[in-house]
Design a protein around this motif. Sequence first.
Motif, PDB file in Angstrom:
ATOM      1  N   ARG A   1     -18.094   8.155   0.543  1.00  0.00           N
ATOM      2  CA  ARG A   1     -19.561   8.136   0.553  1.00  0.00           C
ATOM      3  C   ARG A   1     -20.133   7.319   1.705  1.00  0.00           C
ATOM      4  O   ARG A   1     -21.326   7.301   1.923  1.00  0.00           O
ATOM      5  N   ILE A   2     -19.261   6.599   2.399  1.00  0.00           N
ATOM      6  CA  ILE A   2     -19.760   5.769   3.487  1.00  0.00           C
ATOM      7  C   ILE A   2     -19.877   6.621   4.744  1.00  0.00           C
ATOM      8  O   ILE A   2     -18.959   7.336   5.109  1.00  0.00           O
ATOM      9  N   ASP A   3     -21.023   6.496   5.359  1.00  0.00           N
ATOM     10  CA  ASP A   3     -21.308   7.365   6.490  1.00  0.00           C
ATOM     11  C   ASP A   3     -20.646   6.828   7.738  1.00  0.00           C
ATOM     12  O   ASP A   3     -21.281   6.295   8.636  1.00  0.00           O
ATOM     13  N   HIS A   4     -19.356   6.872   7.761  1.00  0.00           N
ATOM     14  CA  HIS A   4     -18.641   6.452   8.957  1.00  0.00           C
ATOM     15  C   HIS A   4     -17.338   7.219   9.011  1.00  0.00           C
ATOM     16  O   HIS A   4     -16.565   7.200   8.066  1.00  0.00           O
ATOM     17  N   LYS A   5     -17.118   7.889  10.136  1.00  0.00           N
ATOM     18  CA  LYS A   5     -15.981   8.800  10.218  1.00  0.00           C
ATOM     19  C   LYS A   5     -14.659   8.098   9.926  1.00  0.00           C
ATOM     20  O   LYS A   5     -13.844   8.567   9.157  1.00  0.00           O
ATOM     21  N   ASP A   6     -14.471   6.942  10.566  1.00  0.00           N
ATOM     22  CA  ASP A   6     -13.194   6.257  10.401  1.00  0.00           C
ATOM     23  C   ASP A   6     -12.962   5.835   8.955  1.00  0.00           C
ATOM     24  O   ASP A   6     -11.845   5.822   8.468  1.00  0.00           O
ATOM     25  N   ILE A   7     -14.051   5.457   8.316  1.00  0.00           N
ATOM     26  CA  ILE A   7     -13.899   5.008   6.937  1.00  0.00           C
ATOM     27  C   ILE A   7     -13.684   6.195   6.012  1.00  0.00           C
ATOM     28  O   ILE A   7     -12.866   6.155   5.099  1.00  0.00           O
ATOM     29  N   GLN A   8     -14.392   7.270   6.296  1.00  0.00           N
ATOM     30  CA  GLN A   8     -14.192   8.458   5.461  1.00  0.00           C
ATOM     31  C   GLN A   8     -12.768   8.981   5.545  1.00  0.00           C
ATOM     32  O   GLN A   8     -12.253   9.560   4.604  1.00  0.00           O
ATOM     33  N   ASN A   9     -12.144   8.749   6.705  1.00  0.00           N
ATOM     34  CA  ASN A   9     -10.768   9.210   6.852  1.00  0.00           C
ATOM     35  C   ASN A   9      -9.761   8.216   6.294  1.00  0.00           C
ATOM     36  O   ASN A   9      -8.567   8.423   6.399  1.00  0.00           O
ATOM     37  N   SER A  10     -10.244   7.123   5.759  1.00  0.00           N
ATOM     38  CA  SER A  10      -9.339   6.119   5.214  1.00  0.00           C
ATOM     39  C   SER A  10      -9.164   6.349   3.718  1.00  0.00           C
ATOM     40  O   SER A  10     -10.015   6.941   3.063  1.00  0.00           O
ATOM     41  N   THR A  11      -8.053   5.885   3.210  1.00  0.00           N
ATOM     42  CA  THR A  11      -7.888   5.935   1.770  1.00  0.00           C
ATOM     43  C   THR A  11      -7.477   4.553   1.295  1.00  0.00           C
ATOM     44  O   THR A  11      -6.892   3.774   2.040  1.00  0.00           O
ATOM     45  N   ALA A  12      -7.791   4.264   0.057  1.00  0.00           N
ATOM     46  CA  ALA A  12      -7.431   2.969  -0.505  1.00  0.00           C
ATOM     47  C   ALA A  12      -7.040   3.182  -1.951  1.00  0.00           C
ATOM     48  O   ALA A  12      -7.676   3.975  -2.648  1.00  0.00           O
ATOM     49  N   SER A  13      -6.011   2.530  -2.371  1.00  0.00           N
ATOM     50  CA  SER A  13      -5.665   2.643  -3.784  1.00  0.00           C
ATOM     51  C   SER A  13      -4.894   1.420  -4.230  1.00  0.00           C
ATOM     52  O   SER A  13      -4.287   0.723  -3.424  1.00  0.00           O
ATOM     53  N   PHE A  14      -4.965   1.136  -5.507  1.00  0.00           N
ATOM     54  CA  PHE A  14      -4.122   0.093  -6.076  1.00  0.00           C
ATOM     55  C   PHE A  14      -3.766   0.461  -7.496  1.00  0.00           C
ATOM     56  O   PHE A  14      -4.456   1.248  -8.132  1.00  0.00           O
ATOM     57  N   TRP A  15      -2.693  -0.063  -7.956  1.00  0.00           N
ATOM     58  CA  TRP A  15      -2.320   0.112  -9.351  1.00  0.00           C
ATOM     59  C   TRP A  15      -1.496  -1.082  -9.790  1.00  0.00           C
ATOM     60  O   TRP A  15      -0.977  -1.828  -8.970  1.00  0.00           O
ATOM     61  N   ASP A  16      -1.401  -1.276 -11.082  1.00  0.00           N
ATOM     62  CA  ASP A  16      -0.495  -2.291 -11.595  1.00  0.00           C
ATOM     63  C   ASP A  16      -0.044  -1.898 -12.989  1.00  0.00           C
ATOM     64  O   ASP A  16      -0.691  -1.094 -13.665  1.00  0.00           O
ATOM     65  N   ALA A  17       1.098  -2.410 -13.380  1.00  0.00           N
ATOM     66  CA  ALA A  17       1.662  -2.084 -14.684  1.00  0.00           C
ATOM     67  C   ALA A  17       2.342  -3.316 -15.251  1.00  0.00           C
ATOM     68  O   ALA A  17       2.929  -4.103 -14.515  1.00  0.00           O
ATOM     69  N   THR A  18       2.217  -3.474 -16.545  1.00  0.00           N
ATOM     70  CA  THR A  18       2.772  -4.644 -17.215  1.00  0.00           C
ATOM     71  C   THR A  18       3.511  -4.185 -18.470  1.00  0.00           C
ATOM     72  O   THR A  18       3.015  -3.330 -19.205  1.00  0.00           O
ATOM     73  N   LEU A  19       4.659  -4.751 -18.704  1.00  0.00           N
ATOM     74  CA  LEU A  19       5.406  -4.445 -19.924  1.00  0.00           C
ATOM     75  C   LEU A  19       5.901  -5.749 -20.505  1.00  0.00           C
ATOM     76  O   LEU A  19       6.423  -6.606 -19.787  1.00  0.00           O
ATOM     77  N   LYS A  20       5.714  -5.899 -21.799  1.00  0.00           N
ATOM     78  CA  LYS A  20       6.271  -7.085 -22.437  1.00  0.00           C
ATOM     79  C   LYS A  20       6.973  -6.650 -23.713  1.00  0.00           C
ATOM     80  O   LYS A  20       6.422  -5.899 -24.517  1.00  0.00           O
ATOM     81  N   LEU A  21       8.189  -7.117 -23.861  1.00  0.00           N
ATOM     82  CA  LEU A  21       8.962  -6.820 -25.068  1.00  0.00           C
ATOM     83  C   LEU A  21       9.173  -8.120 -25.818  1.00  0.00           C
ATOM     84  O   LEU A  21       9.328  -9.178 -25.205  1.00  0.00           O
ATOM     85  N   ASP A  22       9.206  -7.982 -27.125  1.00  0.00           N
ATOM     86  CA  ASP A  22       9.364  -9.175 -27.930  1.00  0.00           C
ATOM     87  C   ASP A  22      10.357  -8.877 -29.034  1.00  0.00           C
ATOM     88  O   ASP A  22      10.269  -7.858 -29.706  1.00  0.00           O
ATOM     89  N   HIS A  23      11.313  -9.751 -29.185  1.00  0.00           N
ATOM     90  CA  HIS A  23      12.284  -9.522 -30.246  1.00  0.00           C
ATOM     91  C   HIS A  23      12.495 -10.817 -31.005  1.00  0.00           C
ATOM     92  O   HIS A  23      12.649 -11.883 -30.417  1.00  0.00           O
ATOM     93  N   ARG A  24      12.496 -10.675 -32.334  1.00  0.00           N
ATOM     94  CA  ARG A  24      12.706 -11.858 -33.164  1.00  0.00           C
ATOM     95  C   ARG A  24      14.075 -11.766 -33.813  1.00  0.00           C
ATOM     96  O   ARG A  24      14.348 -10.829 -34.561  1.00  0.00           O
ATOM     97  N   PHE A  25      14.895 -12.705 -33.524  1.00  0.00           N
ATOM     98  CA  PHE A  25      16.214 -12.722 -34.161  1.00  0.00           C
ATOM     99  C   PHE A  25      16.084 -13.277 -35.568  1.00  0.00           C
ATOM    100  O   PHE A  25      16.674 -12.805 -36.509  1.00  0.00           O
ATOM    101  N   SER A  26      15.304 -14.315 -35.681  1.00  0.00           N
ATOM    102  CA  SER A  26      15.109 -14.939 -36.980  1.00  0.00           C
ATOM    103  C   SER A  26      13.799 -15.699 -36.913  1.00  0.00           C
ATOM    104  O   SER A  26      13.099 -15.645 -35.906  1.00  0.00           O
ATOM    105  N   GLN A  27      13.522 -16.392 -37.983  1.00  0.00           N
ATOM    106  CA  GLN A  27      12.325 -17.225 -37.987  1.00  0.00           C
ATOM    107  C   GLN A  27      12.400 -18.265 -36.871  1.00  0.00           C
ATOM    108  O   GLN A  27      11.399 -18.800 -36.450  1.00  0.00           O
TER     109      GLN A  27
END
Lengths: 464, 898
Positions: free
Chosen positions: B389-415
Motif C-alpha cells: 500500500r505504500i506508494d514507493h516502487k522499491d517498497i512495493q517490491n519488498s516483502t517482509a515476514s516473520f513467524w514464531d512457534a513455541t512448544l512446551k511439554l510437561d510430564h509429571r513422574f510423581s507428586q
Amino acid sequence: MVRLSNIKISILSMGLLGTFLLTGCFKEIEPTLPLGDTKLVVEARLTNEAVTHFVKLSESQTFFDSALFTPNSTSPATEALVELVNDEGRIIRLFESEPGLYETQLLGFKGEVGKRYQLVIKTQDGKEYRSGFERMNPVPEIEAVEIEKVPLSINVEPPVFPNPVLNPILNGQPIQNNWAEIVNALFVPDIWEVLAVEDRLKGQPGFLIGWFNAADNAQLNDESEIMAGLLADLGYTQQDILSLANITIAPGLQPATQGYEIKIRSTDLPGERNYYKWNLKGTFAVDTNPQRFSRMGTNKQGALRFVFNQPKSCCDQCWLSFEFPSIHLFNDRLTDGKPFLAKTATIPINGFFFDQNFYLEVEQSSVSLGALKFFEAVNEQTLSNGSLFDSTPTTAISNISNVDNPDEQVLGYFTVSAVSTFKTFVGDPIDAALLDEFTYFDDCQTLANSLINASVEKPDFWPN
Amino acid sequence: MIKRFVLLFLIFSGIASTSFGQSYSEVRITGDYNGRPLRDVLFEIESDTPIRFYYLTEWMRGLNVQGRYEDYPLTSFMEDVLADYDLDIIFYDDYTIVFKKEPVNTVRFDVPDDASGLITEVIGDSSKYIAGRNAKITGTVRDANSEVAVSGVNIEVEDTDKGSVTNSGGFYSLSLPGGIYYVKFDHIGYGEERKRIKVFSSGRLDVDLFDAPYELEEVTITGEAADINVTSTQMGVTQLSQNTLNKMPAFMGEVDVVKSLLLLPGVTSVGEGTTGLNVRGGSADQNLLLLEGAPIFNSSHVFGFFSIFNSDVVNDVTLYRGGIPAKYGGRLSSVMEIGLKEGDQEELHGTGGAGLVASRLTLQGPIAKGKTSFIFSGRGSYLNYILKRIDHKDIQNSTASFWDATLKLDHRFSQKSRLTATGYVSDDEFTLGSDSVISWSNKAASIKYSKIFGENLIGDFTAAYSNYEFSIFFDERPEEAFNMFYDIDYASFRADFTTNRNNHKIDFGLQSIFYHFQPGDFRPVGSLSSSNTIKVDNERSIENALYLSDEIELNPKLSFMLGLRGSMFSALGPGVVSIYDETLPRDPTTQVDSLQFGSGEAIETYFGLEPRASLRYQIDDVSSVKLGYNRMRQYINLISNTTAPTPFDIWQSSNFHIKPQTGDQLSLGYFRNFLDNQIEASIEGYYKSTDFAIDYKDGADLLVNRNLEADLVQGDAEAFGVEVLLQKRSGRLNGWASYTYSRTFLHIDSEFRSERVNLGNRYPANFDKPHDLTFVMNYQISRRWSFASNFTYSTGRPVTAPESRYSINGIGVSNFVERNGFRIPDYHRLDISFTTETNLKKDKKWEGSWTFAIYNVYSRDNAYSVFFKNQDNNRIPKAFKLSILARAFPSVTYNFKF
C-alpha cells in the motif's frame, strides 16, 4: 566498494521506511544549538604530481551560517608560516597567494611514494600546529572507467549537482516559476496589455505592474528614467522603488529518471592495507539565452514588482566544470589484492549536463587510515536519515593539532596521496536527443560560483 | 509470641464475616445479667445483631456478667464487663470485636472454627509436634480443572511475613512453627484460595485453584502477596501477568511482552519501534532475557517494532532490576524471566487471535491424561499487504515476514518430580526492492527436571540451548554481491536448590555455559563479485558460576539476604590474538605481532566474586525500608554503533583485549501500603557504577572485522536515579502511576585522541532521559466491557548536535563535538483500549473477545529523532525532526479460547 555499515544502514532504513514510515514525517526545524569557539580549519593535500600544492586555512562557522560557500565567507588565517616537512627533514615553504591560501612555489615539487610528510603551521598569533607524519602510500592504476545507465531511485546516491541555485531546475521546478511563465508569455510584450493586467490586480502583493523591453527602447538605458515614466503612468513616484535585483529565470527541466553511474575498474595492491579515495571532475558545455536577461524592482512595501528586460550580448555558450561534491572511499578490508569495480557517483541524465558532451576526469588516490576515517565520518553525515539505526554522528578527527595545547580542536585534514587518473567522455547522443533543452535567461558565465568554474574558452580536449 | 500471631489471624478472619446492619457503636444492650457467663451473653448479642466476637474459648472460662443494663451502649458495656479481667478488646471494624490477651508462651490448637466456614486442614502429626521447632510444608498448586501446575502462585501466610511463590513446577515450600494459620494462594486469573491450617509437623498441602468467574477483581501487577512489597526482603522486582499484558493497549493490536515493561519505573528505551530496554541506566545488552531458562539474544521482530514472544503462551514476565538474586548472573542491569504456560492436563483447548499484522493459534492438552501435557503456539505475520500500500516502487517490491512457534511439554513422574521441555523458534525475513534478502532467527530449547528431595529441599536441573543467527544476502550490484552469516550458539547446564531451615531460606547452585560465536563469515556471490571470502575466527568460551544465598529472618522486623556468586570466564583456543603497538592507538596498521593458541587452551581467564545483599527493616505493619546491593559481571557484550540495537549487531565475548564489564548497584527504598494493602507506595533510589563499559571508536566498522578490538574502547559508566511508584492493585479500577528520575553517563578516555569518546569528557548515554512519568489504568466498566489506558511522558533523548561547520574541498562538514549534548523534544503519548467479552455464559464452549485499541490517541507528533544534515550536496545546513507513528493508530484484535 562494500562498506558494510552503509549497506546495513540502507537495509535498515528500507525496513523502517517500508514498514512504518507511512505514518512518519520529516519537518525542518531550526533549533538553538550550542555555539562552539571559532576553530582553525585546514585543507591541505600533497600528491605525487608535479603541480602546485595548496594549503587553505580558514575558520569554522556556526552551523546555520549558510554563508559558508559564498566567496571569502570564512575569515582566513592570513600571514601564517606554512611548511611541509618530510621524514628526512627537508622543508618546503608555502607562500600565501591570496588571503588564507598558501601554495608551493617550488617548480616540480611533488611527494614521493613511501615517504612521510608533516604539515607545520605557525599562525600570526604565535600558535604552532603540526600534523602527524602521513605516509604517501602507493596507488594502483585505473584500468577502466565504466559507465552504466541506471534508473535513479532511492537506492542510488542522490543526483550530483553542484549548484544550489540550479538544483530545483533539474528536479523539474522552474526557478521563480510565475516570473518565468510571465517572461515567456510576454517576451514580445505589449506593455499596455500588461498594465491592464496590473489594473485588475492592483494592490495585491507580488504582481507585475510593469513590463519594459529595454531592447525596443535602446536610447532609454537609464532604468530609473524608464521606471519614472512607467510609474508616473501608473500613479506612483520613483521613491516607491526600493531596490533592483537580478532575477534568474529558467523553466524547469523534466526531472532526470536515469543517470550514468560511474564505475572504476582497478586492482587492489595485494598484501597491505590500502585505502583509496576517488575525486571526480566533470566538464560540460551549456547554451543559454542572455538576450532574455531581466531585472526586477521591488517597492518599499515589497508589494510591487517591476520587471525590466535587459538583453546581454555575451555569452550564449560556455564550459562549466566542477568537482563532484560527493565522497567516494574504498577500504580493501574485504577485497585485498583483488580486481574490483567500484561504484562512485551517478550523473543525472538531463538537458543541462548532456546537451553536448560530458568530460569526466577520475582521480584515484591513496589515503591513510586516518584520512579514510575522517572522510567516512563526513560521508556518514550525509547518509543520516533520522532512523535510530543511523550511527551516532561522530567527530571527523583531524590529524593536525596544536603543539602546545593538544586539547584544542583543529578541523580538517592533511592528506598525502599518490594519484592515478583516467579521463573519458560520457554521454550518448541517442539519450541526448530525448532531453529537454536547457533554457537560462542570462549569461552562462553567471552559472559559476565558488564550486563551478565557467569559461567561454573552449577547452583543449573538447571536440570540434 | 506465637500466640499473638494466632490472635492476629483471628482479626483477619473477621473481614469475611461482616454484613450490613447495626455497627457496634449503635448497638445498645438491655438485660439483667446477673452472673450469666460472658460467653452466653456474647452469643446472644451475636444472634441479635451483626456484631461478631473473636476470642479463645479458654479465656471465657469463669467470666461472668454482673448487673442490669438498660439501653446501654455496647462499647461501655464491654468496658464495664472487662474491667475486672485481664482482657482487652479491639474494635476491628464496625461489626467485629476481637478479644486480646497478653500472649502466653504456648501454642493453642483448639481455636474455634472460623466463622466464614473454612475447614481446617491438619498438617503433620500432633504426636510429632515440638514446640518452637519449625515444620516444613510443601505442596503443589494446580489448576483445578486441568490439574496443570501453576507457577508464580503467591503464597502468603496471613499476618506473618512468611510466604512463598510456586516455582515453575508449581512446587512451593514454607517453613512455619506449629500453630494455626490462614494461608492465601493467589494468582492472576484464579480465585484466591484461602486455607486454614493446623500445623503440627512437616507435611504436605496441595491446593487447587479455580478460574476466577469474571475477572472483576483482576489485579494489575500481581503474583505477589498483598503486602509483599512491604514485607519481602527482595526489592526492585516486578511481575506482569498475561492478563495484564493482554488488556494493555498494544501497538497494532500485537500484545508485546517486552515493551510492556517500559511502563514500569526505571525501564526506558531509546525510541518507539526499537527493541532494546534500558533498565536503570543500563545499555540494552545488559538485560538477561530468559525464556524458560534459555537466553534470547535478540527479541525483535520487524527491526524491533514487535517483540518475538507470542503473548498467548506467556504466563508472566518477571523483571529483576535491583538487588538481583545470586542465582542470576551474566548481565549487569536486569533479569527478565519469561515464564510459559503449561498445557492442560485433562482436555484439549485452544486459544487464538487475529490482529492487523499477525495471527496466533495455540493448542494445549494432555498427551497422557493427568501425567503429560503439551502446549503449542504459532504466530505468523502478513505484513506484505501493508508494504504494497505504500506508494514507493522499491517498497512495493519488498516483502517482509516473520513467524514464531513455541512448544512446551510437561510430564509429571510423581507428586515430587516432573520434567518440562520447551522449544522455541522465531524467524524474520526481508526481501528488499532488489534481490537482497536479510533474515534473522532465534532458536531456544530447555529441559528442566524438578524434584523435591525429602521434606526440605527442592532441586531444579536445567539444560538449555540457544542459537541466534542472521544473514545478509546483498545482490544489488553483481560486483558487490555477497552473503554474510553470523551465528551464536549457547549451551548451559544449571542446578538450583532451595531449602528452608528455621528462619533461613537458602538457595544454592551452579551453572556452566559454553559459548560458540561465529562472528562473521563473508562470501562473494557470483563470478562478478570483487569480494574476498573472509571469515573471522570462531570464538569459544566457557562461563562457570557457583552461588549461595541465604535469606535470614532475624526477627519479624529485620530480615536480610546475603548472597555470593563466583563466576569464571575463559576464552578458549584455537585462536590468534593480535598484539598492537602499545605506544600507538590500536588499529589494523599498528598491529605488531600475534599470539597463537591451541585448541582448548585458555586465551584469557577472568574470575570475579559477585556479592549480593539485601536488607529489610519493617517499620510497622504497613511500611518498611529496604537496602540492596549487587555486583554483577558481564562477559558477553552486544556491539552496536547505532542508536537503537539492530538485528545485525554482534555479540562480542570478553577476550585477551576486552575485559568483562562489572557493575555495582546500591539501592535504597521506602515502602508503604495504604488502605489495607490496596494502595502501595514506594520510593526507591539507586546508584550504579560500571567498570569497563564498552563503546566503539568513531568510525568503527563492526561487521566482519578481524580487528574488532581495535575499534572498541572501554571506560566507566555511572547511573543514578529515583523511582516513585503509587499503585492500586485490585478493584474495578486499578493501575499505577510512576515517576522516575534517572541519569546515565559514560566516560571513556585514553591517551590517544582516536580512542577517546567525546574528547575524553563524561557524556550522557543515548537513553539518558531524566524524567519519565507513566500512568496505567484499567477499569472494568461492566461484566462485558473493560477499559485500559496508559500515558507516558519522558524527556527527549540526547542526540549529538553540531556546534560548528566548515568546508573541505567544497563539502560542508558539520563539527559534532559534544556527544549527546543536545536533546530532542519531550515525548508523550496516550493509548487506550476497550475489550469486550462476547460470551459470558458460565458453561461456555467458546469464549471470544474483541479488543479495540488506539495507539497515540491525540496524534501527538512525537520526535523520533532530530538530525542534522547538509543538503544540496552538502552546502546548505539543515536540521530535521522525524516523527513516526505521528497519528492515532487504531487496531482491532479478536481473541478466542475453546
